[in-house]
Write an enzyme that holds these catalytic residues in place. Structure first.
Site, mmCIF file in Angstrom:
data_model
loop_
_atom_site.group_PDB
_atom_site.id
_atom_site.type_symbol
_atom_site.label_atom_id
_atom_site.label_comp_id
_atom_site.label_asym_id
_atom_site.label_seq_id
_atom_site.Cartn_x
_atom_site.Cartn_y
_atom_site.Cartn_z
ATOM 1 N N CYS A 64 42.965 -15.560 -23.437
ATOM 2 C CA CYS A 64 42.845 -14.815 -22.173
ATOM 3 C C CYS A 64 42.344 -13.391 -22.380
ATOM 4 C CB CYS A 64 44.172 -14.829 -21.419
ATOM 5 S SG CYS A 64 45.558 -14.015 -22.262
ATOM 6 N N HIS A 93 49.663 -12.496 -19.917
ATOM 7 C CA HIS A 93 48.437 -13.229 -19.589
ATOM 8 C C HIS A 93 47.546 -12.345 -18.737
ATOM 9 C CE1 HIS A 93 45.804 -16.650 -18.975
ATOM 10 N NE2 HIS A 93 45.863 -16.486 -17.667
ATOM 11 N N GLU A 113 39.372 -17.267 -15.986
ATOM 12 C CA GLU A 113 40.357 -17.099 -17.050
ATOM 13 C C GLU A 113 40.170 -18.112 -18.166
ATOM 14 O OE1 GLU A 113 44.397 -17.999 -15.841
ATOM 15 O OE2 GLU A 113 43.718 -19.657 -14.583
#
Length: 255
Positions: A161, A216, A228
């Site tokens: 990420c 994240h 993402e």
């Protein structure tokens, strides 16, 4: 060619009129937007014909983020509709649908040119695999060992990420970011903006890696969507915005 096009149009109308059956399930919730966090409007059952009016991108279900809007005005995952193809069987819904994970309300839709370029750079990596520790300012790279769940990605070229976010921001702005979500969230190079005021290109953060920290990161793409590198087994892609467990601020990086 005219005859062929006419026949396709007729078949398309017939398909829409008769609808499509369910597959892989006997009951299917139809939601107010293209995401599992949206409210349930009605439930379809085996034997029902589901009529599709348009399609939208939403929560990834078993590898597909395609959602179908039905004639009842609600959305179902295309994974559970037997259309006979993995491609959309209807045009895109106007406005891009809604968000997932509790709704994608709020936030701007267009943003500035730099923000849009960040989104474009992130989306250019669509399909690359998730790789723990993967990704740098030049693009996908081999990951490291080992992820919290035990994955060894030393031979997997891709992104995690924060690797995707640092790549997109650098390619659009020339700003170098650390390969760590906490440091990106607290970077002095960025500007923290309330979540409700997010614009395309802003970094969205989730979870907690400790006090004032996150676990994240994704890139807001506008219209209730985000780009993402989500997790192992899910390639880089554009998914419905999730609001659950989101940090109170997004971070904006500009030249």
């Amino acid at each position: 060619m005219v005859l062929k096009a006419s026949l396709l149009s007729v078949f398309g109308i017939v398909a829409l009129a008769s609808g499509y059956p369910l597959t892989r399930t006997t009951t299917l919730n139809c939601r107010s937007g293209p995401g599992t966090g949206n409210s349930i409007v009605k439930t379809y059952h085996a034997g029902d014909d589901v009529k599709i009016t348009c399609t939208a991108q939403g929560t990834n279900i078993q590898g597909t983020s395609l959602w179908d809007k039905t004639s009842d005005g609600c959305y179902v995952s295309d994974y559970y509709i037997k259309t006979g193809t993995s491609q959309p069987v209807a045009g895109a819904c106007s406005g891009g649908g809604g968000g997932g994970g509790g709704g994608g309300g709020g936030g701007g839709g267009s943003g500035d040119s730099v923000g849009q370029l960040i989104v474009t750079k992130a989306q250019s990596q669509k399909g690359n695999p998730y790789s723990w520790g993967g990704g740098n300012t030049s693009g996908p790279s081999k990951g490291i060992c080992c992820s919290p769940s035990g994955y060894d990605d030393r031979n997997t070229v891709g992104f995690d990420c924060s690797g995707l976010s640092l790549y997109a921001v650098y390619q659009a702005t020339g700003i170098s970011l650390p390969h760590y979500t906490c440091d990106q969230y607290n970077s002095p190079k960025g500007q923290k903006i309330p979540f409700a005021q997010r614009q395309p290109g802003d970094l969205i953060f989730y979870g907690s890696g400790g006090p004032g920290c996150t676990s994240h990161v994704a890139i807001y793409a506008g219209n209730g969507m985000m780009v993402e590198a989500q997790s192992h087994g899910i390639p880089v892609g554009t998914h419905a915005l999730r609001t659950y467990n989101a940090a109170p601020y997004v971070v904006r990086f500009r030249k």
